[in-house]
Design a protein around this motif. Structure first.
Motif, PDB file in Angstrom:
ATOM      1  N   LEU A 119     -28.434  21.910 -17.500  1.00 44.05           N
ATOM      2  CA  LEU A 119     -29.264  21.717 -18.690  1.00 44.05           C
ATOM      3  C   LEU A 119     -28.563  22.276 -19.927  1.00 44.05           C
ATOM      4  N   LEU A 120     -27.984  23.468 -19.795  1.00 41.92           N
ATOM      5  CA  LEU A 120     -27.276  24.048 -20.941  1.00 41.92           C
ATOM      6  C   LEU A 120     -26.110  23.166 -21.367  1.00 41.92           C
ATOM      7  N   GLY A 121     -25.450  22.552 -20.398  1.00 41.99           N
ATOM      8  CA  GLY A 121     -24.375  21.630 -20.736  1.00 41.99           C
ATOM      9  C   GLY A 121     -24.882  20.431 -21.518  1.00 41.99           C
ATOM     10  N   ARG A 122     -26.011  19.892 -21.111  1.00 45.75           N
ATOM     11  CA  ARG A 122     -26.589  18.748 -21.851  1.00 45.75           C
ATOM     12  C   ARG A 122     -27.015  19.179 -23.249  1.00 45.75           C
ATOM     13  N   TRP A 123     -27.600  20.363 -23.346  1.00 44.09           N
ATOM     14  CA  TRP A 123     -28.016  20.854 -24.667  1.00 44.09           C
ATOM     15  C   TRP A 123     -26.811  21.085 -25.566  1.00 44.09           C
ATOM     16  N   ARG A 124     -25.764  21.692 -25.044  1.00 41.34           N
ATOM     17  CA  ARG A 124     -24.568  21.953 -25.844  1.00 41.34           C
ATOM     18  C   ARG A 124     -23.973  20.650 -26.364  1.00 41.34           C
ATOM     19  N   ARG A 125     -23.876  19.657 -25.498  1.00 45.12           N
ATOM     20  CA  ARG A 125     -23.299  18.379 -25.918  1.00 45.12           C
ATOM     21  C   ARG A 125     -24.183  17.677 -26.952  1.00 45.12           C
ATOM     22  N   SER A 126     -25.494  17.695 -26.735  1.00 44.87           N
ATOM     23  CA  SER A 126     -26.398  16.976 -27.640  1.00 44.87           C
ATOM     24  C   SER A 126     -26.472  17.627 -29.011  1.00 44.87           C
ATOM     25  N   ARG A 127     -26.214  18.930 -29.083  1.00 48.57           N
ATOM     26  CA  ARG A 127     -26.294  19.658 -30.354  1.00 48.57           C
ATOM     27  C   ARG A 127     -24.917  19.928 -30.959  1.00 48.57           C
ATOM     28  N   GLY A 128     -23.862  19.566 -30.263  1.00 48.44           N
ATOM     29  CA  GLY A 128     -22.526  19.851 -30.775  1.00 48.44           C
ATOM     30  C   GLY A 128     -22.209  21.330 -30.797  1.00 48.44           C
ATOM     31  N   VAL A 129     -22.750  22.071 -29.849  1.00 45.89           N
ATOM     32  CA  VAL A 129     -22.547  23.526 -29.814  1.00 45.89           C
ATOM     33  C   VAL A 129     -21.128  23.847 -29.370  1.00 45.89           C
ATOM     34  N   GLY A 130     -20.500  24.771 -30.068  1.00 42.10           N
ATOM     35  CA  GLY A 130     -19.154  25.207 -29.722  1.00 42.10           C
ATOM     36  C   GLY A 130     -19.097  26.687 -29.439  1.00 42.10           C
ATOM     37  N   ASP A 131     -18.033  27.335 -29.902  1.00 45.92           N
ATOM     38  CA  ASP A 131     -17.793  28.737 -29.587  1.00 45.92           C
ATOM     39  C   ASP A 131     -18.747  29.698 -30.289  1.00 45.92           C
ATOM     40  N   GLU A 132     -19.555  29.184 -31.215  1.00 38.60           N
ATOM     41  CA  GLU A 132     -20.452  30.084 -31.948  1.00 38.60           C
ATOM     42  C   GLU A 132     -21.558  30.655 -31.061  1.00 38.60           C
ATOM     43  N   ILE A 133     -21.853  29.995 -29.945  1.00 43.11           N
ATOM     44  CA  ILE A 133     -22.863  30.487 -29.004  1.00 43.11           C
ATOM     45  C   ILE A 133     -22.145  30.973 -27.748  1.00 43.11           C
ATOM     46  N   ALA A 134     -22.288  32.266 -27.461  1.00 42.35           N
ATOM     47  CA  ALA A 134     -21.679  32.844 -26.263  1.00 42.35           C
ATOM     48  C   ALA A 134     -22.570  32.554 -25.059  1.00 42.35           C
ATOM     49  N   VAL A 135     -21.972  31.982 -24.020  1.00 44.00           N
ATOM     50  CA  VAL A 135     -22.706  31.687 -22.793  1.00 44.00           C
ATOM     51  C   VAL A 135     -22.158  32.566 -21.678  1.00 44.00           C
ATOM     52  N   ALA A 136     -23.052  33.288 -21.030  1.00 44.54           N
ATOM     53  CA  ALA A 136     -22.697  34.112 -19.878  1.00 44.54           C
ATOM     54  C   ALA A 136     -23.235  33.450 -18.618  1.00 44.54           C
ATOM     55  N   THR A 137     -22.431  33.433 -17.573  1.00 42.51           N
ATOM     56  CA  THR A 137     -22.917  32.953 -16.293  1.00 42.51           C
ATOM     57  C   THR A 137     -22.441  33.893 -15.193  1.00 42.51           C
ATOM     58  N   LYS A 138     -22.904  33.634 -13.974  1.00 42.94           N
ATOM     59  CA  LYS A 138     -22.635  34.544 -12.856  1.00 42.94           C
ATOM     60  C   LYS A 138     -22.242  33.727 -11.636  1.00 42.94           C
ATOM     61  N   LEU A 139     -21.511  34.381 -10.748  1.00 38.82           N
ATOM     62  CA  LEU A 139     -21.195  33.768  -9.466  1.00 38.82           C
ATOM     63  C   LEU A 139     -21.267  34.828  -8.374  1.00 38.82           C
ATOM     64  N   GLY A 140     -21.341  34.355  -7.141  1.00 34.74           N
ATOM     65  CA  GLY A 140     -21.399  35.268  -6.001  1.00 34.74           C
ATOM     66  C   GLY A 140     -22.677  35.178  -5.213  1.00 34.74           C
ATOM     67  N   ALA A 141     -23.762  34.689  -5.839  1.00 35.35           N
ATOM     68  CA  ALA A 141     -25.069  34.664  -5.169  1.00 35.35           C
ATOM     69  C   ALA A 141     -25.578  33.253  -4.921  1.00 35.35           C
ATOM     70  N   ARG A 142     -24.722  32.259  -5.107  1.00 36.70           N
ATOM     71  CA  ARG A 142     -25.143  30.890  -4.835  1.00 36.70           C
ATOM     72  C   ARG A 142     -25.205  30.659  -3.329  1.00 36.70           C
ATOM     73  N   PRO A 143     -26.302  30.108  -2.808  1.00 30.88           N
ATOM     74  CA  PRO A 143     -26.360  29.837  -1.369  1.00 30.88           C
ATOM     75  C   PRO A 143     -25.291  28.822  -0.967  1.00 30.88           C
ATOM     76  N   LEU A 144     -24.688  29.046   0.172  1.00 32.18           N
ATOM     77  CA  LEU A 144     -23.644  28.144   0.645  1.00 32.18           C
ATOM     78  C   LEU A 144     -24.201  26.832   1.187  1.00 32.18           C
ATOM     79  N   ALA A 145     -25.480  26.808   1.502  1.00 33.62           N
ATOM     80  CA  ALA A 145     -26.089  25.587   2.022  1.00 33.62           C
ATOM     81  C   ALA A 145     -27.538  25.515   1.574  1.00 33.62           C
ATOM     82  N   PRO A 146     -28.058  24.314   1.364  1.00 38.88           N
ATOM     83  CA  PRO A 146     -29.482  24.169   1.030  1.00 38.88           C
ATOM     84  C   PRO A 146     -30.355  24.803   2.107  1.00 38.88           C
ATOM     85  N   GLY A 147     -31.472  25.363   1.651  1.00 36.85           N
ATOM     86  CA  GLY A 147     -32.393  25.974   2.595  1.00 36.85           C
ATOM     87  C   GLY A 147     -32.054  27.406   2.953  1.00 36.85           C
ATOM     88  N   THR A 148     -30.957  27.927   2.382  1.00 38.28           N
ATOM     89  CA  THR A 148     -30.596  29.330   2.598  1.00 38.28           C
ATOM     90  C   THR A 148     -30.703  30.072   1.271  1.00 38.28           C
TER      91      THR A 148
END
Length: 328
Positions: free
Chosen positions: A71-100
């Motif tokens: 969703l953030l990707g769609r919003w960034r593209r639709s609004r022409g957002v660039g480096d002026e908005i800092a986006v933080a994301t995380k990794l490590g806690a994504r389930p390896l399979a659906p249902g887990t």
């Protein structure tokens, strides 16, 4: 809006707004039209710091997440957002399979996962470089040096700016930072932990920590921040999911102790003195602390977001800060 700098290296540090916007439920519980309206209003008010994760919100459909980043990707593209908005994301806690989930089947923090997960996040967000990338949860199955080097490689390649850490025991944070420093590599500079005016008991086991609430910003974390002035705390769930103001929201069991009523009483007194809401006083107390704290707020309506944004301009007196700090 007010701003503060996160990070110390001139090549990667960022000036961000003192109030961050959480996008955890954007694209799932919060529909696209509402999510776009919230993001637009936040930016119009001067907000520049948006937070998400690669696993948000896997629990909404029993999948693996990614809806918030998409969703953030769609919003960034639709609004022409660039480096002026800092986006933080995380990794490590994504389930390896659906249902887990992140407890029984997390992606973890191996060098391979770090590289592949970060690439997927960049694709979903539509960003060449992630402004801030967190290690979301611990992975004690992987050598710490492998995790440290995996993150550092992305910084060296220019696909990640700042590094952060969330929900780790403080000894693990210090060990990772020391490992990075000894090798001349970039280390964690932003710490994201749960923090609010009310304090939970720390001896009750949680999903992540059988030892107790190690994901909470307690005295040990603030002692560490005091000793390491280049670090910043991003405080998630600062308003306890509406429990301060919504009588239908029950505080978690670990807040059931004698200190809670005492702190609530002082909070309500100061709200009355300032004419602000209790939520605004909590946020103003965090923003005005001597150590850098950036509250990370969620919102499901523009009105909720406006209430939080107004806290930026609420200046508590030193006496009011002291009363809030001392209540127990």
């Amino acid at each position: 809006m007010k701003y503060r700098t996160i990070g110390t290296d001139p090549r990667t540090r960022r000036e961000v707004s003192v109030l961050a916007l959480g996008a955890m439920l954007f694209g799932t519980a919060t529909d696209e039209r509402t999510s776009f309206a919230l993001l637009d209003h936040y930016v119009e008010a001067g907000g520049t710091f948006v937070d998400t994760s690669d696993n948000y919100a896997y629990w909404a459909d029993g999948g693996q997440g990614g809806q918030s980043e998409e969703l953030l990707g769609r919003w960034r593209r639709s609004r022409g957002v660039g480096d002026e908005i800092a986006v933080a994301t995380k990794l490590g806690a994504r389930p390896l399979a659906p249902g887990t989930g992140f407890v029984d089947n997390p992606e973890g923090l191996s060098a391979k996962v770090i590289r592949e997960a970060a690439e997927r996040s960049r694709d979903r967000l539509g960003m060449d470089r992630l402004d801030l990338l967190y290690a979301h949860i611990e992975d004690r199955t992987v050598p710490l040096s492998e995790t440290v080097e995996g993150f550092a490689e992305l910084v060296a390649e220019g696909t990640v700016g700042l590094l952060g850490v969330s929900n780790h025991a403080m000894w693990r944070v210090e060990r990772a930072r020391a490992t990075a420093a000894a090798a001349g590599l970039p280390g964690y500079e932003v710490l994201q932990y749960q923090h609010s005016l009310l304090r939970p008991r720390t001896d009750i086991p949680t999903q992540l920590f059988k030892e107790g609430s190690l994901g909470h910003a307690g005295p040990e974390l603030f002692s560490y921040l005091d000793a390491e002035p280049g670090l910043t705390l991003v405080a998630y769930t600062p308003l306890l999911s509406g429990a301060y103001s919504n009588p239908d929201k029950r505080l978690p069991d670990d807040y059931d102790h004698p200190g809670t009523p005492a702190r609530l009483a002082v909070l309500r007194e100061i709200a009355g003195e300032t004419g602000a809401s209790v939520n605004q006083v909590v946020l103003a107390w965090q923003i005005g602390r001597p150590m850098p704290v950036i509250p990370l707020v969620g919102a499901s309506s523009v009105e909720q977001l406006k209430e939080s944004l107004a806290a930026v301009d609420l200046d508590l007196t030193e006496e009011q800060h002291a009363r809030l700090d001392a209540a127990h």
